[in-house]
Design an enzyme around this catalytic site. Structure first.
Site, PDB file in Angstrom:
ATOM      1  N   ARG A 145       0.826  -1.217   0.000  1.00  0.00           N
ATOM      2  CA  ARG A 145       0.000   0.000   0.000  1.00  0.00           C
ATOM      3  C   ARG A 145       0.859   1.265   0.000  1.00  0.00           C
ATOM      4  NH1 ARG A 145      -5.056  -1.869   3.862  1.00  0.00           N
ATOM      5  NH2 ARG A 145      -6.443  -2.355   2.125  1.00  0.00           N
ATOM      6  N   LYS A 195     -13.322  -9.636   8.344  1.00  0.00           N
ATOM      7  CA  LYS A 195     -14.256  -8.517   8.553  1.00  0.00           C
ATOM      8  C   LYS A 195     -15.667  -8.957   8.168  1.00  0.00           C
ATOM      9  CE  LYS A 195     -10.785  -4.894   7.964  1.00  0.00           C
ATOM     10  NZ  LYS A 195     -10.205  -3.891   7.061  1.00  0.00           N
ATOM     11  N   GLY A 246      -5.801  -5.454   1.829  1.00  0.00           N
ATOM     12  CA  GLY A 246      -4.448  -5.340   2.379  1.00  0.00           C
ATOM     13  C   GLY A 246      -3.867  -6.691   2.734  1.00  0.00           C
ATOM     14  N   GLY A 300     -12.579  -4.223   0.945  1.00  0.00           N
ATOM     15  CA  GLY A 300     -13.971  -3.766   1.070  1.00  0.00           C
ATOM     16  C   GLY A 300     -14.317  -2.754  -0.016  1.00  0.00           C
TER      17      GLY A 300
END
Ligand SMILES: Nc1ncnc2c1ncn2[C@@H]1O[C@H](COP(=O)(O)OP(=O)(O)O)[C@@H](O)[C@H]1O
Ligand SMILES: O=C(OP(=O)(O)O)[C@H](O)COP(=O)(O)O
Length: 393
Positions: A36, A197, A350, A373
């Protein structure tokens, strides 16, 4: 894209507040995957070359509005300095007079990294006062945090109402690459969803049921579905509020003729560590005090076959706790199948990107997205608040 980019505006001599997604995986204070940060270099280098004062802001983890020492952005700032080959200053706050003073000292081309914006309770609440405080630091806002573009937070959305607001080069690249792959998706289209998540990702499946031919579920997400079907899941990750929804999706998939795959065998462990006891069990064999930690060998084989017979594969979320070697085989098998298939492969998130990197398979994917997401919500056709708030061309 109909939004202005950093190339469309004058940046020389300006204080530019750049929202990046430096939410990188850390282990013992060390960054285990810097994808990232590397992906944001084109925007940062562009701004440096044009003589802007580059003020970088990001979240890291989920500190819930308070200072968490392990979630400071210091390691990210240090890594950035190494990658840029030039000094990068790091502030211990993200607003206020100390930050103002550091910014007043900046020369054109200097880079400053602010502290984790989620140390402030107003960030996730999109508090207008915090957004204004961020805006007061700068003359221009650039959003390059594609990975957080699905969040309407003070530094991703609110701030854009107080400053000229444009996209960064990574944001532009992500939107155009994902847009091209998904505007007219090739079939069979397989979506793979895993990770931890559960609350965020389970909702996305509703829309995937309208566009995908196959949906493969793995990782921590699996157990909410398995529990909804009445299986014992022991201590596995679960969202008990989503059991009805999970069942509804399984039924909807049947109605819509979408092939919905859940693990048929599972690696379970009695402890969350590399030297724990493990077993491979069927979905009715999870002991009450053990937890599901990876997909089993039969599931790996089935998922690999589906992937190899697809034309488009979009994957977000690891199949297991890949960070611990004995629990990494499911994620590795799916990554390997993505590397071998002739389908166009998009891998997002990530941790998912970190997994592909760890297995040495990242280069085999057609596109690695910095957003998990965010890419799923984009794929659903949902407007991303961090993009909507930017100025139109
Ligand atoms: N069965 C599981 N139980 C608990 N955690 C899991 C399980 N499978 C995967 N995970 C964890 O999910 C995390 C990644 O989840 P998530 O943030 O949703 O993915 P991404 O960052 O790729 O979008 C990884 O750290 C991994 O260890
Ligand atoms: O890691 C991220 O998302 P991802 O896990 O979906 O890839 C982003 O940095 C957003 O983080 P958040 O899900 O805590 O808002």
């Amino acid at each position: 894209m109909n939004k202005k980019s950093v190339r469309d505006v004058e940046v020389a001599g300006k204080r530019v507040f750049v929202r990046v997604d430096f939410n990188v995986p850390l282990q013992d204070g060390k960054i285990t995957d810097d994808t990232r940060i590397r992906e944001t270099l084109p925007t940062i280098q562009y701004l440096i070359e044009k003589g802007a004062k580059v003020i970088l802001a990001s979240h890291l983890g989920r500190p819930k509005g308070q200072v968490v020492e392990e979630l400071r952005l210091t390691p990210a700032a240090e890594r950035l300095a190494e990658l840029l080959g030039k000094p990068v200053r790091k502030a211990d706050e993200a607003t206020g007079s100390a930050v103002q003073a550091l910014i007043s000292d900046m020369q054109n081309g200097d880079v400053l990294v602010l502290e984790n914006v989620r140390f402030y309770p107003g960030e996730e609440k999109n508090d207008p006062e915090l957004a204004k405080a961020f805006a007061e630091l700068a003359d221009l806002y650039v959003n390059d945090a594609f990975g957080a573009a699905h969040r309407a937070h003070a530094s991703t959305e609110g701030i854009a109402h107080h400053l000229p607001a444009v996209s960064g080069l990574l944001m532009e690249k992500e939107l155009s690459t994902l847009g091209k792959a998904l505007s007219n998706p090739e079939h069979p289209f397989t979506a793979i969803v895993g990770g931890a998540k559960v609350k965020d990702k389970i909702g996305v499946i509703e829309n995937l049921l309208n566009i995908a031919d196959n949906i493969l579920i793995g990782g921590g997400l699996s157990y909410t579905f398995l529990k909804a079907q009445g299986h014992e899941i022991g201590k596995s990750l679960v969202d008990n509020e989503k059991l009805d929804l999970a069942l509804e999706f399984i039924n909807k998939a049947k109605e819509k003729n979408v092939k919905f795959y859940l693990p048929t065998d599972i690696v379970v462990t009695d402890d969350f560590s590399a030297d724990a006891n493990t077993q491979i069990v069927g979905i009715d064999g999870i002991p009450a005090d053990w937890e599901g930690i990876d997909i089993g060998p039969k599931t790996r084989e089935t998922y690999a076959d589906v992937i190899k017979n697809s034309k488009l594969v979009v994957w977000n979320g690891p199949m297991g706790v890949f960070e611990i070697e004995p629990f990494s085989h499911g994620t590795r098998a799916v990554a390997q199948a993505c590397a071998e298939t002739s389908a166009y492969t998009v891998l997002g998130g990530g941790d998912s990107a970190a997994a592909a990197e760890k297995f040495g398979l990242a280069k085999e994917m057609d596109h690695i997205s910095t957003g998990g997401g965010a890419s799923l919500e984009f794929m659903e056709g949902k407007a991303l608040p961090g993009v909507v708030a930017l100025n139109d061309k």
